[in-house]
Design a protein around this motif. Structure first.
Motif, PDB file in Angstrom:
ATOM      1  N   GLY A  74      33.370  35.911  55.655  1.00 36.25           N
ATOM      2  CA  GLY A  74      34.627  35.651  56.337  1.00 36.25           C
ATOM      3  C   GLY A  74      35.848  36.054  55.547  1.00 36.25           C
ATOM      4  N   THR A  75      35.660  36.735  54.397  1.00 41.32           N
ATOM      5  CA  THR A  75      36.778  37.167  53.555  1.00 41.32           C
ATOM      6  C   THR A  75      36.905  38.687  53.619  1.00 41.32           C
ATOM      7  N   GLN A  76      38.146  39.178  53.638  1.00 41.38           N
ATOM      8  CA  GLN A  76      38.390  40.620  53.699  1.00 41.38           C
ATOM      9  C   GLN A  76      38.243  41.227  52.308  1.00 41.38           C
ATOM     10  N   GLY A 158      37.566  40.262  57.859  1.00 39.89           N
ATOM     11  CA  GLY A 158      36.317  39.861  57.216  1.00 39.89           C
ATOM     12  C   GLY A 158      35.188  39.607  58.174  1.00 39.89           C
ATOM     13  N   GLY A 159      35.327  40.046  59.417  1.00 31.27           N
ATOM     14  CA  GLY A 159      34.302  39.756  60.415  1.00 31.27           C
ATOM     15  C   GLY A 159      33.259  40.838  60.581  1.00 31.27           C
ATOM     16  N   GLU A 160      33.452  42.015  59.942  1.00 30.50           N
ATOM     17  CA  GLU A 160      32.473  43.099  60.043  1.00 30.50           C
ATOM     18  C   GLU A 160      32.231  43.684  58.663  1.00 30.50           C
ATOM     19  N   LEU A 161      30.969  43.807  58.291  1.00 30.16           N
ATOM     20  CA  LEU A 161      30.587  44.344  56.992  1.00 30.16           C
ATOM     21  C   LEU A 161      29.974  45.722  57.195  1.00 30.16           C
ATOM     22  N   VAL A 162      30.580  46.737  56.568  1.00 29.95           N
ATOM     23  CA  VAL A 162      30.071  48.111  56.647  1.00 29.95           C
ATOM     24  C   VAL A 162      29.147  48.329  55.455  1.00 29.95           C
ATOM     25  N   ALA A 163      27.864  48.512  55.730  1.00 23.04           N
ATOM     26  CA  ALA A 163      26.863  48.614  54.668  1.00 23.04           C
ATOM     27  C   ALA A 163      26.871  50.005  54.050  1.00 23.04           C
TER      28      ALA A 163
END
Length: 470
Positions: A74-76, A158-163
């Motif tokens: 949840g953190t940018q 912080g809602g989407e994580l780019v792997a």
């Protein structure tokens, strides 16, 4: 003195703690969540170490200044961080009831934190969208524990994580090490110096619907096989009286209907006793394991031995017959069995059938899903890593680590409707012994020969498998 003698005679070898059951029907939602979190947390340290190795291999030009920062859900983040979590699907919470299978796809992937008490625990309860489009290859499934190297997408709060990179589970490097945990069953099998140990594995059901083979008559085929070939160990897995079979025969017209208990005592028990007597004549160790499909035995995984219900029929009658037979051993499901210097991990539950349907993969070259599944079993140190599980599992036992494969495991044996096989993965040898009786009345057993060569380079060189059609 006479009273003491009668007390000793009244005692049974099935009165020990290893034959006791457990309470499981009072599980709360919290206990299920804690059990799943504990399963994931046991992999946390190895995932972090493997993820840092992967990051250094991806960026060899950077100096080793320390490990990656553990990101908080949840953190940018504008720089690369490491997020450790469990893969889940939008269908987990948006669809009721949850479909089976979930059918993961790259657009429905979510990542939720595992509550280890570490840095990521402050993101408790938050889920991220997991973007895997930049990855060249991956293997995922619902409940997969991963370490994702990446950064959050701009303007996602912080809602989407780019792997950018990802490690799955604790990895395939799983060293064998002695543990304080004793195997459920320990056997010393006598054999000639150069002769292999012969182990036979057969999994029920021993009845058939379409083939009209009723009453477990096919157990007599196993007794004949044991009499002819005299193996050192026979592992007989349930169901001995299949619940699905009994349900299919309820509507059959019979003149004198019998209860499940009476049917077991009349048709199954005599053949089990005959098989046990045959094993005694051939000096074969007989090991009996229960099944999730067993009639009159309602425990979820991990199941205790059938003597957990020895106060009830038909297990009370079975206990009376097996009491004097010291060569008969009872195990749970799953069960760890030590045979001389080899450690076996055996379950009567098929872990492959549902697991292969849930795998989401991307790879430059296509690989068999069975091979991918075996690698995930090794990486997660368990045959049942799916979450939500497709088989009933007791969360309190899961929290205690009961479904984790021992570190000293050499051979893993299970039955599956897939084609019988023997494959090596992660330094362990996996054997699908097949189903003894299919709907058509045919089936197979696995005849395993374990060589005593302790200095062999590979485990596969010590194990030879023959599939015997029955």
């Amino acid at each position: 003195m006479a009273a003491a003698a009668s007390a000793r005679s009244a005692q049974s070898r099935f009165d020990g703690g290893e034959f006791q059951g457990y309470r499981w029907m009072d599980n709360s939602v919290e206990s299920r969540r804690e059990g799943e979190a504990t399963r994931c947390a046991k992999l946390y340290t190895e995932i972090v170490a493997n993820a840092n190795k992967l990051y250094r291999s991806m960026h060899p030009e950077e100096e080793e200044e320390g490990d990656l920062e553990i990101g908080v859900f949840g953190t940018q983040y504008s720089q690369a961080v490491l997020m450790v979590g469990r893969v889940c699907c939008e269908a987990d919470e948006n669809l009721q009831p949850v479909p089976d299978p979930l059918n993961l796809n790259p657009q429905s992937l979510l990542l939720e934190p595992i509550f280890t008490g570490g840095p990521g625990a402050s993101g408790r309860g938050k889920r991220l969208i997991l973007n895997v489009q930049a990855l060249d290859s991956y293997t995922l499934f619902p409940g997969c524990v991963v370490g994702v190297i990446g950064r959050t997408s701009p303007n996602s709060c912080g809602g989407e994580l780019v792997a950018e990179g990802m490690v799955t589970g604790a990895g395939l490097e799983w060293g064998r090490k002695a543990t304080n945990e004793e195997p459920s069953i320990s056997l010393e099998v006598a054999h000639a110096d150069s002769a292999p140990i012969h182990v036979v594995c057969a999994s029920g059901p021993f009845q058939s619907v379409k083939g009209k083979v009723h009453g477990g008559q096919r157990l007599e085929l196993i007794a004949k096989y044991v009499s002819d070939f005299k193996p050192g160990v026979l592992i007989l897995m349930g169901p001995f009286m299949d619940a699905d079979f009994m349900e299919a025969t309820l509507l059959e017209e019979v003149e004198t209907p019998m209860s499940f208990e009476d049917k077991f005592n009349k048709e199954i028990l005599p053949r089990l006793v005959k098989l046990a007597l045959t094993c005694r004549e051939t000096r074969t160790h007989l090991i009996l394991l229960p099944s999730l499909s067993e009639c009159c035995f309602t425990y979820p995984l991990p199941q205790p031995t059938v003597m957990a219900m020895k106060a009830y029929e038909p297990w009370a009658t079975l206990a009376k017959h097996l009491e004097p037979m010291r060569h008969v051993r009872l195990g749970g499901n799953p069960c760890s069995i030590s045979i001389n210097d080899m450690m076996l991990y055996v379950t009567s539950t098929d872990p492959l059938r549902s697991f292969t349907a849930e795998i989401l993969m991307k790879a430059p070259e296509a690989r068999p899903k069975v091979d991918l599944a075996l690698e995930q079993f090794v990486s997660h140190r368990s045959l049942f890593p799916l979450s939500p599980p497709v088989v009933p599992i007791d969360p309190n036992k899961l929290r205690a680590g009961s479904l984790r494969m021992p570190d000293s495991t050499d051979i893993v044996i299970f039955p599956s409707l897939l084609q019988p096989f023997g494959k090596e993965a992660g330094g362990r040898y996996f054997i699908n012994c097949g189903i003894f009786t299919r709907d058509t009345g045919t089936g197979s057993i696995a005849s395993i020969f374990i060589s005593p060569q302790k200095d062999a380079d590979r485990l596969a060189s010590r194990v030879k498998i023959e599939t015997v059609k029955m």
